[in-house]
Design a protein around this motif. Structure first.
Motif, PDB file in Angstrom:
ATOM      1  N   TYR A 148       0.837  -1.206   0.000  1.00  0.00           N
ATOM      2  CA  TYR A 148       0.000   0.000   0.000  1.00  0.00           C
ATOM      3  C   TYR A 148       0.875   1.260   0.000  1.00  0.00           C
ATOM      4  O   TYR A 148       0.565   2.244  -0.672  1.00  0.00           O
ATOM      5  CB  TYR A 148      -0.915   0.012   1.221  1.00  0.00           C
ATOM      6  CG  TYR A 148      -2.132  -0.881   1.101  1.00  0.00           C
ATOM      7  CD1 TYR A 148      -2.937  -0.830  -0.035  1.00  0.00           C
ATOM      8  CD2 TYR A 148      -2.500  -1.759   2.126  1.00  0.00           C
ATOM      9  CE1 TYR A 148      -4.060  -1.649  -0.154  1.00  0.00           C
ATOM     10  CE2 TYR A 148      -3.614  -2.569   2.018  1.00  0.00           C
ATOM     11  CZ  TYR A 148      -4.395  -2.520   0.880  1.00  0.00           C
ATOM     12  OH  TYR A 148      -5.507  -3.316   0.763  1.00  0.00           O
ATOM     13  N   ALA A 149       1.974   1.224   0.753  1.00  0.00           N
ATOM     14  CA  ALA A 149       2.868   2.390   0.823  1.00  0.00           C
ATOM     15  C   ALA A 149       3.485   2.686  -0.538  1.00  0.00           C
ATOM     16  O   ALA A 149       3.525   3.840  -0.973  1.00  0.00           O
ATOM     17  CB  ALA A 149       3.957   2.155   1.863  1.00  0.00           C
ATOM     18  N   LYS A 150       3.967   1.646  -1.225  1.00  0.00           N
ATOM     19  CA  LYS A 150       4.594   1.844  -2.536  1.00  0.00           C
ATOM     20  C   LYS A 150       3.584   2.320  -3.575  1.00  0.00           C
ATOM     21  O   LYS A 150       3.941   2.994  -4.538  1.00  0.00           O
ATOM     22  CB  LYS A 150       5.259   0.551  -2.999  1.00  0.00           C
ATOM     23  CG  LYS A 150       6.593   0.268  -2.318  1.00  0.00           C
ATOM     24  CD  LYS A 150       7.319  -0.885  -2.986  1.00  0.00           C
ATOM     25  CE  LYS A 150       8.761  -0.993  -2.498  1.00  0.00           C
ATOM     26  NZ  LYS A 150       8.900  -1.474  -1.133  1.00  0.00           N
ATOM     27  N   CYS A 151       2.315   1.953  -3.388  1.00  0.00           N
ATOM     28  CA  CYS A 151       1.263   2.393  -4.307  1.00  0.00           C
ATOM     29  C   CYS A 151       0.742   3.789  -3.966  1.00  0.00           C
ATOM     30  O   CYS A 151      -0.130   4.318  -4.662  1.00  0.00           O
ATOM     31  CB  CYS A 151       0.097   1.399  -4.301  1.00  0.00           C
ATOM     32  SG  CYS A 151       0.488  -0.206  -5.026  1.00  0.00           S
ATOM     33  N   GLY A 152       1.256   4.372  -2.875  1.00  0.00           N
ATOM     34  CA  GLY A 152       0.841   5.716  -2.491  1.00  0.00           C
ATOM     35  C   GLY A 152      -0.474   5.771  -1.740  1.00  0.00           C
ATOM     36  O   GLY A 152      -1.017   6.863  -1.519  1.00  0.00           O
ATOM     37  N   VAL A 153      -1.017   4.604  -1.349  1.00  0.00           N
ATOM     38  CA  VAL A 153      -2.271   4.581  -0.586  1.00  0.00           C
ATOM     39  C   VAL A 153      -1.879   4.585   0.892  1.00  0.00           C
ATOM     40  O   VAL A 153      -1.996   3.578   1.599  1.00  0.00           O
ATOM     41  CB  VAL A 153      -3.126   3.339  -0.947  1.00  0.00           C
ATOM     42  CG1 VAL A 153      -4.541   3.472  -0.372  1.00  0.00           C
ATOM     43  CG2 VAL A 153      -3.200   3.170  -2.454  1.00  0.00           C
ATOM     44  N   ILE A 154      -1.434   5.737   1.361  1.00  0.00           N
ATOM     45  CA  ILE A 154      -0.763   5.822   2.655  1.00  0.00           C
ATOM     46  C   ILE A 154      -1.690   5.539   3.823  1.00  0.00           C
ATOM     47  O   ILE A 154      -1.275   4.964   4.834  1.00  0.00           O
ATOM     48  CB  ILE A 154      -0.074   7.203   2.799  1.00  0.00           C
ATOM     49  CG1 ILE A 154       1.015   7.171   3.872  1.00  0.00           C
ATOM     50  CG2 ILE A 154      -1.075   8.309   3.044  1.00  0.00           C
ATOM     51  CD1 ILE A 154       2.201   6.344   3.516  1.00  0.00           C
ATOM     52  N   TRP A 155      -2.980   5.924   3.704  1.00  0.00           N
ATOM     53  CA  TRP A 155      -3.902   5.704   4.830  1.00  0.00           C
ATOM     54  C   TRP A 155      -4.202   4.223   5.017  1.00  0.00           C
ATOM     55  O   TRP A 155      -4.312   3.747   6.143  1.00  0.00           O
ATOM     56  CB  TRP A 155      -5.194   6.501   4.615  1.00  0.00           C
ATOM     57  CG  TRP A 155      -4.959   7.980   4.648  1.00  0.00           C
ATOM     58  CD1 TRP A 155      -5.080   8.859   3.620  1.00  0.00           C
ATOM     59  CD2 TRP A 155      -4.492   8.732   5.778  1.00  0.00           C
ATOM     60  NE1 TRP A 155      -4.724  10.123   4.022  1.00  0.00           N
ATOM     61  CE2 TRP A 155      -4.370  10.080   5.350  1.00  0.00           C
ATOM     62  CE3 TRP A 155      -4.185   8.417   7.099  1.00  0.00           C
ATOM     63  CZ2 TRP A 155      -3.945  11.099   6.198  1.00  0.00           C
ATOM     64  CZ3 TRP A 155      -3.759   9.439   7.938  1.00  0.00           C
ATOM     65  CH2 TRP A 155      -3.642  10.749   7.492  1.00  0.00           C
ATOM     66  N   GLY A 206       8.651  -0.136   5.377  1.00  0.00           N
ATOM     67  CA  GLY A 206       7.650   0.143   4.349  1.00  0.00           C
ATOM     68  C   GLY A 206       6.826   1.372   4.684  1.00  0.00           C
ATOM     69  O   GLY A 206       6.542   2.205   3.823  1.00  0.00           O
ATOM     70  N   MET A 207       6.457   1.495   5.972  1.00  0.00           N
ATOM     71  CA  MET A 207       5.635   2.631   6.399  1.00  0.00           C
ATOM     72  C   MET A 207       6.430   3.934   6.309  1.00  0.00           C
ATOM     73  O   MET A 207       5.921   4.965   5.845  1.00  0.00           O
ATOM     74  CB  MET A 207       5.165   2.384   7.840  1.00  0.00           C
ATOM     75  CG  MET A 207       3.985   3.223   8.283  1.00  0.00           C
ATOM     76  SD  MET A 207       2.486   2.848   7.373  1.00  0.00           S
ATOM     77  CE  MET A 207       2.227   4.385   6.523  1.00  0.00           C
ATOM     78  N   ILE A 208       7.679   3.891   6.747  1.00  0.00           N
ATOM     79  CA  ILE A 208       8.535   5.084   6.676  1.00  0.00           C
ATOM     80  C   ILE A 208       8.757   5.488   5.216  1.00  0.00           C
ATOM     81  O   ILE A 208       8.643   6.661   4.850  1.00  0.00           O
ATOM     82  CB  ILE A 208       9.879   4.837   7.391  1.00  0.00           C
ATOM     83  CG1 ILE A 208       9.647   4.732   8.909  1.00  0.00           C
ATOM     84  CG2 ILE A 208      10.876   5.946   7.079  1.00  0.00           C
ATOM     85  CD1 ILE A 208      10.848   4.229   9.687  1.00  0.00           C
ATOM     86  N   GLN A 254       7.857   8.892   0.327  1.00  0.00           N
ATOM     87  CA  GLN A 254       7.378   8.970  -1.046  1.00  0.00           C
ATOM     88  C   GLN A 254       6.277  10.015  -1.206  1.00  0.00           C
ATOM     89  O   GLN A 254       6.182  10.678  -2.242  1.00  0.00           O
ATOM     90  CB  GLN A 254       6.847   7.590  -1.468  1.00  0.00           C
ATOM     91  CG  GLN A 254       6.535   7.445  -2.940  1.00  0.00           C
ATOM     92  CD  GLN A 254       6.174   6.017  -3.305  1.00  0.00           C
ATOM     93  OE1 GLN A 254       6.848   5.383  -4.091  1.00  0.00           O
ATOM     94  NE2 GLN A 254       5.106   5.501  -2.734  1.00  0.00           N
ATOM     95  N   MET A 255       5.460  10.202  -0.175  1.00  0.00           N
ATOM     96  CA  MET A 255       4.357  11.159  -0.215  1.00  0.00           C
ATOM     97  C   MET A 255       4.790  12.557   0.202  1.00  0.00           C
ATOM     98  O   MET A 255       3.988  13.481   0.235  1.00  0.00           O
ATOM     99  CB  MET A 255       3.220  10.686   0.701  1.00  0.00           C
ATOM    100  CG  MET A 255       2.580   9.379   0.293  1.00  0.00           C
ATOM    101  SD  MET A 255       1.800   9.429  -1.331  1.00  0.00           S
ATOM    102  CE  MET A 255       0.418  10.509  -0.997  1.00  0.00           C
ATOM    103  N   GLY A 256       6.083  12.715   0.548  1.00  0.00           N
ATOM    104  CA  GLY A 256       6.578  14.016   0.969  1.00  0.00           C
ATOM    105  C   GLY A 256       6.197  14.388   2.388  1.00  0.00           C
ATOM    106  O   GLY A 256       6.293  15.552   2.785  1.00  0.00           O
ATOM    107  N   GLU A 257       5.774  13.393   3.171  1.00  0.00           N
ATOM    108  CA  GLU A 257       5.384  13.624   4.571  1.00  0.00           C
ATOM    109  C   GLU A 257       6.610  13.456   5.463  1.00  0.00           C
ATOM    110  O   GLU A 257       6.776  12.456   6.160  1.00  0.00           O
ATOM    111  CB  GLU A 257       4.280  12.637   4.981  1.00  0.00           C
ATOM    112  CG  GLU A 257       3.006  12.755   4.160  1.00  0.00           C
ATOM    113  CD  GLU A 257       2.156  13.945   4.575  1.00  0.00           C
ATOM    114  OE1 GLU A 257       2.487  14.590   5.600  1.00  0.00           O
ATOM    115  OE2 GLU A 257       1.191  14.260   3.872  1.00  0.00           O
TER     116      GLU A 257
END
Length: 589
Positions: free
Chosen positions: A162-169, A188-190, A195-198
């Protein structure tokens, strides 16, 4: 005493066990030639029918990066067990064949074989590689139904997917619900936040992992160093580098690449060279990181030298390598050399992509060869992208060719919706030619779409704080002192020969207003803040999100000589090192 049948059976068992033992040894040593000989012996002996032998063969070809051979061994296996299914799906997922991995996963389910804690992670990895969170979600649902979702390995792979696909929530929800987490789930979470700039979320999670003494690895450190580079948090980046040294993760090529990039993005090219020079094993990613650093800092000759060393060391360049080389040539106006690397790429069997064409158009345009740039655009084997026309427009803007700029503008409008930055390029090109009506039309299109022009920002790091400025900004607590210092600087540099070039102010305002508008650009405010805050002799590093204008570039050269400081400015294109009235870019950017 054993009879003949029992002796043959014992001989057969011993033979296939020996074959498996040898295969495991050759897999560890990655001995392809000997492995191929052993495979031939296995075929002659009829041992490939045994699932364990097939599994070891598939794994051998996976580790030697021949996944299609793994698939062929699997297809030829008469008995397909859950182990061989798992092996071949893993082989494809680990060797950049995600679509084939998912196709085999689908076949496996149709075959009636159940997925397990080894197969699910390979399937979700494949989904992450192609960015298909919808397919990954289906795999996740199947894991829930079969009771594997809360297995630490399966759950971690779902978080990573999910993280690599940008579905962060979705990644965070899965991460929070996991009863047990491992290094994959944390990393993966970090990575997802990075990747999302967070940046704050990524750094907060990393800090929590360290405080709780949880597992982290080189991939985790690589992601966090990347945050520091993207946000230019130099002091924090240095602290994390120290932690990498303490935990011996500095030896990792992943961490090394991120450190090179971080130091380069923070303006410290010398430290980037040091990290590169101290690395024992340099993978292609590390070479590419060093090449792009050289390009951004105008160390073009060094980039040429490194490219030769890389080839001489047997490291095969990829499409990113050649992108770095053309980019390096672009910012020095080296047309002949740029053409050389563009043509050389094809000798490696690499077809130029739109990014390579964009860089070549940028190179030709900046060098004033606008007709050559236009010819290259027309000869492209694919449709010219927004970045290609943007590069061409930049060349038209630099050389004041409004006729070709207008032609490019028509082509841009044919693309449909484009980025705000490209609209601003169009508007500025028209305004520079005094065609304010067309300039206003381009900006109106942005307003009509509810899109705002990106605000020009400059920021400077002081201790653990980042101070950000916009043009004419008076919100800073030291605003009065900043403007006082800037006015003093203005008087000093004018006495030294600086004359404001108001052509870079594209609004329809009178001359005196233009002088004031350009005098308080964001980078100048940041420099003034640094001069009243930093101790004498300290290098001033300023970061910008937009290109530095020509007048500010001239003014900062005078400021460096007047103040006796080294001033490093990173804009959205490259680095400028101002020292004693000169800039490292040689006024070509």
């Amino acid at each position: 005493m054993l009879n003949t049948a029992e002796l043959l059976q014992l001989s057969f068992e011993q033979n296939y066990r020996n074959a498996c033992t040898h295969l495991l040894s050759l897999t560890r040593s990655r001995s392809l030639s000997k492995g191929l000989q052993l495979h031939a012996h296995i075929l002659k002996s009829g041992l490939q029918a045994i699932p364990l032998v097939s599994h070891n063969l598939i794994n051998f070809y996976s580790k030697t990066q021949l996944p299609l051979n793994s698939a062929k061994v699997f297809q030829e296996s008469s008995v397909k067990s859950s182990t061989t299914w798992s092996s071949v799906i893993s082989s494809c997922a680990q060797n950049d064949l995600p679509v084939l991995a998912l196709d085999l996963f689908r076949q496996m389910l149709g075959f009636g074989c159940r997925a397990d804690d080894h197969i699910f992670p390979s399937a979700t990895k494949a989904c992450g590689m192609i960015g298909r969170f919808d397919v990954g979600g289906s795999v996740h649902c199947l894991a829930v139904r079969t009771g594997f979702a809360w297995d630490v390995f399966v759950g971690s792979s779902v978080v990573d997917m999910y993280a690599k696909c940008g579905v962060i929530w979705d990644a965070r929800r899965m991460f929070d619900e996991m009863p047990e987490r491992n290094v994959v789930s944390w990393s993966g979470m970090i990575y997802g936040y990075v990747q999302m700039g967070e940046a704050e979320e990524a750094l907060g999670l990393f800090k929590k992992a360290l405080v709780e003494e949880l597992d982290v690895n080189d991939f985790t450190f690589s992601s966090v160093v990347r945050v520091c580079g993207n946000s230019t948090f130099l002091e924090l980046g240095k602290e994390i580098h120290g932690l990498c040294l303490k935990m011996s993760y500095d030896l990792s090529s992943f961490v090394g690449s991120s450190l090179i990039s971080m130091y380069s993005k923070c303006g410290l090219i010398g430290e980037a060279y040091q990290v590169f020079g101290e690395a024992r094993d340099k993978n292609l990613g590390m070479w590419n990181a060093m090449l792009i650093a050289c390009a951004q800092h105008a160390h073009t000759e060094k980039a040429f030298q490194l490219f030769e060393e890389m080839e001489g060391g047997g490291v095969k360049p990829n499409f990113i390598t050649f992108l770095c080389m053309v980019y390096a040539c672009s910012h020095k106006g080296l047309v002949k050399e740029g053409n050389y690397y563009f043509d050389r790429m094809k000798r490696y069997g690499i077809e130029p992509g739109d990014q390579h064409y964009s860089s070549m158009v940028d190179l030709l345009g900046r060098a004033g060869k606008l007709q050559d740039a236009l010819a290259m655009i027309r000869e492209m084997p694919m449709q010219p992208t927004e970045s290609v026309w943007g590069a061409f427009l930049t060349g038209c803007r630099i050389h004041g060719n409004t006729e070709l700029a207008a032609y490019a503008a028509d082509k841009v409008f044919e693309l449909g919706a484009v980025s705000p930055g490209l609209h601003v390029l169009l508007s500025n090109a028209y305004a520079a030619a005094g065609r304010y009506e067309e300039s206003a039309k381009a900006r109106k299109m942005l307003r009509d779409r509810g899109v705002k022009k990106e605000t020009g920002l400059s920021w400077v790091e002081e201790g653990n704080r980042v101070h950000t400025f916009t043009a004419g900004d008076k919100s800073h607590s030291k605003s009065r002192e900043i403007y006082q210092k800037l006015d003093e600087l203005g008087d000093e540099i004018e006495q030294a020969g600086y004359i404001a070039d108001t052509s870079f102010v594209l609004q329809e305002i009178d001359g005196s207003e233009k002088k004031l508008a350009i005098r308080y650009h964001s980078e100048r405010l940041a420099i003034a803040f640094a001069l009243i805050t930093f101790p004498p002799g300290r290098v001033i590093r300023i970061m910008k999100n937009l290109r530095v204008c020509g007048d500010c570039h001239t003014a900062i050269k005078f400021m460096s000589k007047s103040s006796g400081r080294v001033i490093i400015v990173r804009d959205n294109n490259r680095f400028h090192r101002f020292e004693d009235g000169k800039c490292s870019c040689g006024d070509y950017w």
